[in-house]
Design an enzyme around this catalytic site. Sequence first.
Site, PDB file in Angstrom:
ATOM      1  CE  LYS A  30      24.280  47.150  96.232  1.00  0.00           C
ATOM      2  NZ  LYS A  30      22.964  47.807  96.181  1.00  0.00           N
ATOM      3  CG  ASP A 324      22.957  49.201  89.961  1.00  0.00           C
ATOM      4  OD1 ASP A 324      22.272  50.239  90.018  1.00  0.00           O
ATOM      5  OD2 ASP A 324      22.627  48.150  90.530  1.00  0.00           O
TER       6      ASP A 324
HETATM    7  C1  S3P Z   1      18.128  46.575  92.269  1.00  0.00           C
HETATM    8  C2  S3P Z   1      17.512  47.185  91.222  1.00  0.00           C
HETATM    9  C3  S3P Z   1      18.022  48.412  90.569  1.00  0.00           C
HETATM   10  C4  S3P Z   1      19.458  48.693  90.969  1.00  0.00           C
HETATM   11  C5  S3P Z   1      19.720  48.485  92.420  1.00  0.00           C
HETATM   12  C6  S3P Z   1      19.390  47.067  92.827  1.00  0.00           C
HETATM   13  C7  S3P Z   1      17.515  45.362  92.845  1.00  0.00           C
HETATM   14  O1  S3P Z   1      17.222  49.501  90.971  1.00  0.00           O
HETATM   15  O2  S3P Z   1      19.814  50.008  90.597  1.00  0.00           O
HETATM   16  O3  S3P Z   1      21.070  48.746  92.721  1.00  0.00           O
HETATM   17  O4  S3P Z   1      18.196  44.628  93.609  1.00  0.00           O
HETATM   18  O5  S3P Z   1      16.338  45.107  92.552  1.00  0.00           O
HETATM   19  P1  S3P Z   1      15.890  49.875  90.119  1.00  0.00           P
HETATM   20  O6  S3P Z   1      15.158  48.626  89.984  1.00  0.00           O
HETATM   21  O7  S3P Z   1      15.140  50.874  90.943  1.00  0.00           O
HETATM   22  O8  S3P Z   1      16.394  50.443  88.829  1.00  0.00           O
END
Ligand code: S3P
Length: 443
Positions: A30, A324
């Site tokens: 993702k 996550d």
């Molecule tokens: C992500 C960073 C994470 C993660 C999110 C995706 C990203 O969040 O929890 O699902 O793609 O940069 P945080 O960076 O706010 O912890």
Amino acid sequence: MDSPPDLRFLVRPRAAGGGLRGRLRVPGDKSISHRAIMLGAIAEGETRIEGFLEGADALATLRAFRRLGVVIEGPDAGQVRVQGVGLRGLQAPDGPLDMGNSGTSMRLLTGLLAGQTFATTLTGDDSLSRRPMRRVTEPLGLMGADIESSATGTAPLHIHPVAGLTGINYPLPVASAQVKSSLLLAGLYAAGETCITEPAPTRDHTELMLAGFGYPVRRQGARVCVCGGGRLTAGRVQVPADISSAAFFLVGASIAPGSDLTLTGVGINPTRLGVINILRAMGADIAISGECTAAGEPVADLRVRAAPLKGIAIPVDQVPLAIDEFPALFIAAACAAGETVLTGAEELRVKESDRIAVMAAGLTALGIEAEPRPDGIRIVGGALGSGTIAAHGDHRIAMAFAMAGLRAAGPIEIHDCANVETSFPGFARLAAQAGLAIEESWV
Ligand code: S3P
């Protein structure tokens, strides 16, 4: 008034010895899918993406860039072609851009749009509209951005055009790849250098992909810097399978006796490996093979076999690397011998749901001792019973409890699962193929 339709998972216990088996590929990463669209859009030339995640979150990003004037073909079986418009080629959208449930879309786009010459409004669903946005709007303000949020610092975000942004030196108060990435994307449009210092390593896909698009990125330990005004050159992005989606199967196969499952082509970037490190510390049997590199990202096959797990104190340095994966890891903890304690993870309270509270409530409903704490949880491994779980619209909560069904004494009914579509379209089908007795139905 009718209540909105509810996607329910019903998971039944398997016959003895019926674990998860076979070889499967989970959908594309993702985080990398979002970034491929964003960087492809502002690059010069055509970017070809393979393995793109056709889930609602990444599609929200894709649609937003179409509305910003970018021609994007696909997705078609994971293939997307983005006709890049260059750093200065985005156009004003004809109305607000809806980011749905996707925090990554909203936070990264806020940075990317803060330095444009037109105004944009970003909106989200109920969950996203409760999530904190000051963590990006404040540092972007220091760069000269003009962004209005609600009185509590949440979406909708109104991004007003400004004469220009200026680079900053910013120590991140929270270990967040979304904030780091948002500021780096704004930094592409800023005068001078933008440098971000991380309190702990977080996923580095933005830095790797910028470099892959030929944009100079300077790294010095915990500091990462970009200078504004460069150019990105389009290319090919092969998106690996998402380790965050693989995580449910890593846990499921670890806890279900008789399991022997291989997950192919999974991204194993070291900044995402917390789930493997933690599961191995708990006694999991996970073998990594066939390592190679695709579009600058390390990829491998993961073979996981059932193993007795033991509770541990989760090392704090692993928290951002598994941020996550905690819903799935809490299920592993519930099936482990002894106590698992998580600390330093207050961020879990501001994800798609309050994952500490929601997981503790669900585990308790299944008869597991789970004590929520402000920055983590204590879980005592035990026998999982049957029960009814509220996923609170959080995709990862729904999938984690589905895997709990592999060890539960009776059926588990999970409500509010529709958002599984945001990150893992086809989850129930793939899990059923591997041996989980799962049915989904709208109720
Ligand atoms: C992500 C960073 C994470 C993660 C999110 C995706 C990203 O969040 O929890 O699902 O793609 O940069 P945080 O960076 O706010 O912890």
